[in-house]
Design an enzyme around this catalytic site. Sequence first.
Site, short mmCIF file in Angstrom:
data_model
loop_
_atom_site.label_atom_id
_atom_site.label_comp_id
_atom_site.label_asym_id
_atom_site.label_seq_id
_atom_site.Cartn_x
_atom_site.Cartn_y
_atom_site.Cartn_z
N SER A 10 -58.77 14.53 -26.11
CA SER A 10 -59.96 14.83 -25.31
C SER A 10 -60.85 13.60 -25.17
O SER A 10 -60.91 12.74 -26.04
CB SER A 10 -60.78 15.95 -25.93
OG SER A 10 -60.03 17.13 -25.99
N1 SAH Z 1 -58.78 18.60 -28.90
C1 SAH Z 1 -57.64 17.76 -28.63
C2 SAH Z 1 -57.27 17.79 -27.17
C3 SAH Z 1 -56.16 18.64 -26.94
S1 SAH Z 1 -55.59 18.87 -25.30
C4 SAH Z 1 -57.87 16.34 -29.06
O1 SAH Z 1 -59.01 16.01 -29.43
O2 SAH Z 1 -56.94 15.56 -29.05
C5 SAH Z 1 -55.26 20.59 -25.43
C6 SAH Z 1 -54.20 20.99 -26.43
O3 SAH Z 1 -54.10 22.42 -26.36
C7 SAH Z 1 -52.82 20.46 -26.14
O4 SAH Z 1 -52.35 19.75 -27.26
C8 SAH Z 1 -51.98 21.72 -25.89
O5 SAH Z 1 -50.65 21.63 -26.37
C9 SAH Z 1 -52.76 22.77 -26.64
N2 SAH Z 1 -52.57 24.17 -26.23
C10 SAH Z 1 -52.44 24.70 -25.00
N3 SAH Z 1 -52.31 26.03 -25.05
C11 SAH Z 1 -52.37 26.37 -26.38
C12 SAH Z 1 -52.29 27.61 -27.09
N4 SAH Z 1 -52.15 28.79 -26.49
N5 SAH Z 1 -52.40 27.56 -28.44
C13 SAH Z 1 -52.54 26.39 -29.11
N6 SAH Z 1 -52.60 25.19 -28.47
C14 SAH Z 1 -52.53 25.17 -27.14
#
Ligand code: SAH
Length: 208
Positions: A52
């Site tokens: 993010s």
């Molecule tokens: N907060 C993270 C950003 C993640 S991007 C950071 O700081 O790096 C969003 C993430 O959500 C991705 O890794 C994706 O695989 C995950 N994601 C999407 N749908 C999901 C679900 N139903 N349960 C868990 N993770 C999920």
Amino acid sequence: MVEVQIARRGVHDERVLAALRKVPREAFVDEGFEEFAYEDSPLPIGCGQTISQPLVVAMMAEAAAIAATDRVLEVGTGSGYAAAVLAELAAEVVTIERHLPLAEKAQQRLGAAGYANVDVKVGDGSKGWPEKAPFDAILVAAGGPSAPRVLQEQLEIGGRLVMPVGRERGSQRLIRITRTAANKFEEEDFGGVMFVPLIGEHGWQDNP
Ligand code: SAH
């Protein structure tokens, strides 16, 4: 980065700004991307996902109004960067990632950075984590078509769910839902955002 890209763009919560200053973002980006770690942009982390943008992490953390004694659930661990920021703000963080390789890497990075109050789970976070509920705050780092009722029901009374919601993938409004009483939920809109899709039972069904 914090002064120029975050404080000047409207995040003023001192605890949030201090947490962002403290977390070494370069420890959460892939090899070769360290030099971009302090630019305020999303970066690739594998499995087609991105870490993010710091401004977005800051906005969400501020909207979640996290207190030092709070227990927090994060959906979408990704790199673990936002989980580290949340771990600076809260007493305990449970974070769920659907991609096993990302969850493993995040757990390892969080451990190496010294965060002992974060528990990384693998699974469908759109269902929350009932065994660990209720939570004072739930932050969803991926965009869904609506705010799942099951997540709202895992909030403590007074708890906040912060999540990007939009009927189209890739474009959402950041909303905050506060559970003001057992059966009372209040919704506020924090403006337009862009997140990767939430894939799961209470999110989007597949990843085209
Ligand atoms: N907060 C993270 C950003 C993640 S991007 C950071 O700081 O790096 C969003 C993430 O959500 C991705 O890794 C994706 O695989 C995950 N994601 C999407 N749908 C999901 C679900 N139903 N349960 C868990 N993770 C999920």
